[in-house]
Design an enzyme around this catalytic site. Sequence first.
Site, PDB file in Angstrom:
ATOM      1  N   TYR A  73       0.596  -1.250   0.048  1.00 29.70           N
ATOM      2  CA  TYR A  73      -0.012   0.065  -0.022  1.00 29.70           C
ATOM      3  C   TYR A  73       0.968   1.292   0.169  1.00 29.70           C
ATOM      4  O   TYR A  73       0.486   2.254  -0.615  1.00 29.70           O
ATOM      5  CB  TYR A  73      -0.868  -0.005   1.345  1.00 29.70           C
ATOM      6  CG  TYR A  73      -1.688   1.276   1.326  1.00 29.70           C
ATOM      7  CD1 TYR A  73      -2.697   1.496   0.709  1.00 29.70           C
ATOM      8  CD2 TYR A  73      -1.294   2.208   2.197  1.00 29.70           C
ATOM      9  CE1 TYR A  73      -3.543   2.702   0.700  1.00 29.70           C
ATOM     10  CE2 TYR A  73      -2.032   3.484   2.360  1.00 29.70           C
ATOM     11  CZ  TYR A  73      -3.142   3.754   1.753  1.00 29.70           C
ATOM     12  OH  TYR A  73      -3.886   4.939   1.846  1.00 29.70           O
TER      13      TYR A  73
ATOM     14  N   GLU B  89       4.430   2.726  15.115  1.00 33.95           N
ATOM     15  CA  GLU B  89       5.367   2.558  13.858  1.00 33.95           C
ATOM     16  C   GLU B  89       4.295   2.220  12.801  1.00 33.95           C
ATOM     17  O   GLU B  89       4.393   2.768  11.669  1.00 33.95           O
ATOM     18  CB  GLU B  89       6.125   1.448  14.148  1.00 33.95           C
ATOM     19  CG  GLU B  89       6.963   1.062  13.164  1.00 33.95           C
ATOM     20  CD  GLU B  89       8.176   2.164  12.627  1.00 33.95           C
ATOM     21  OE1 GLU B  89       8.521   2.036  11.563  1.00 33.95           O
ATOM     22  OE2 GLU B  89       8.462   2.908  13.540  1.00 33.95           O
TER      23      GLU B  89
ATOM     24  N   VAL C 141      -5.029  -0.957   8.182  1.00 34.57           N
ATOM     25  CA  VAL C 141      -6.482  -1.796   7.885  1.00 34.57           C
ATOM     26  C   VAL C 141      -6.582  -2.374   6.702  1.00 34.57           C
ATOM     27  O   VAL C 141      -6.319  -1.621   5.694  1.00 34.57           O
ATOM     28  CB  VAL C 141      -7.561  -1.010   8.458  1.00 34.57           C
ATOM     29  CG1 VAL C 141      -8.940  -1.516   8.266  1.00 34.57           C
ATOM     30  CG2 VAL C 141      -7.363  -0.456   9.772  1.00 34.57           C
TER      31      VAL C 141
ATOM     32  N   GLY D  85     -13.299   1.573   6.842  1.00 33.92           N
ATOM     33  CA  GLY D  85     -14.848   2.145   7.116  1.00 33.92           C
ATOM     34  C   GLY D  85     -15.742   1.468   8.074  1.00 33.92           C
ATOM     35  O   GLY D  85     -16.730   1.659   8.389  1.00 33.92           O
TER      36      GLY D  85
ATOM     37  N   TYR E 123      -6.718  10.985  10.822  1.00 28.34           N
ATOM     38  CA  TYR E 123      -6.149  11.353  12.181  1.00 28.34           C
ATOM     39  C   TYR E 123      -6.373  12.550  12.541  1.00 28.34           C
ATOM     40  O   TYR E 123      -6.522  12.894  13.807  1.00 28.34           O
ATOM     41  CB  TYR E 123      -4.465  11.586  11.772  1.00 28.34           C
ATOM     42  CG  TYR E 123      -3.714   9.773  11.510  1.00 28.34           C
ATOM     43  CD1 TYR E 123      -4.177   8.894  12.170  1.00 28.34           C
ATOM     44  CD2 TYR E 123      -2.817  10.142  10.707  1.00 28.34           C
ATOM     45  CE1 TYR E 123      -3.787   7.634  12.084  1.00 28.34           C
ATOM     46  CE2 TYR E 123      -2.345   8.743  10.393  1.00 28.34           C
ATOM     47  CZ  TYR E 123      -2.838   7.417  11.094  1.00 28.34           C
ATOM     48  OH  TYR E 123      -2.151   6.231  10.737  1.00 28.34           O
TER      49      TYR E 123
END
Length: 166
Positions: free
Chosen positions: A30, A88, A92, A98, A136
């Site tokens: 990712y 660190e 998900v 979601g 965040y």
Amino acid sequence: MAAHPLLSIRPATTDDVPLIRQLIAELAEYERLADAAVATDDGLRAQLFGAQPAAEVLIGEVDGEAAGFALFFHNFSTFLGKRGLYLEDLFVRPAFRGSGLGRHLMASLARIAVRRDCGRFEWSVLDWNLPAIRFYRTLGAVGMDEWTVQRLEGDALHALASHDAL
């Protein structure tokens, strides 16, 4: 995924090492850093569950299925005179985004930080990862724009380590 999925957070065990390595590989993919993810099961087992664990891991599950993880450790603030909690990695799996799992993982980490009397809970995020940054901010996190991460690794780390001591 059910309309109201059952979310659970648990500490990782040595049996989770292959899962942790797989989740790290998915995170690295990712983050466009797949080539950098060279951790092995044996290395993770030694570092996470050996005599002096370097970090801890929470496993997040949705309806009993492993859906994500958070890897964290303690740092220390000289200004506060207290240890902090440093996240660190938080990841998900896309199919479970979601579901609320990310928020539950972060809340679990915040509870650990409060229970352990940490002065701070900190982490880094890639500047291009706008979905994560927005997430965040919803938690109340503040970007530390005046700070930049510095890193020594590989040849540069070994070169400095071999520099003559005074």
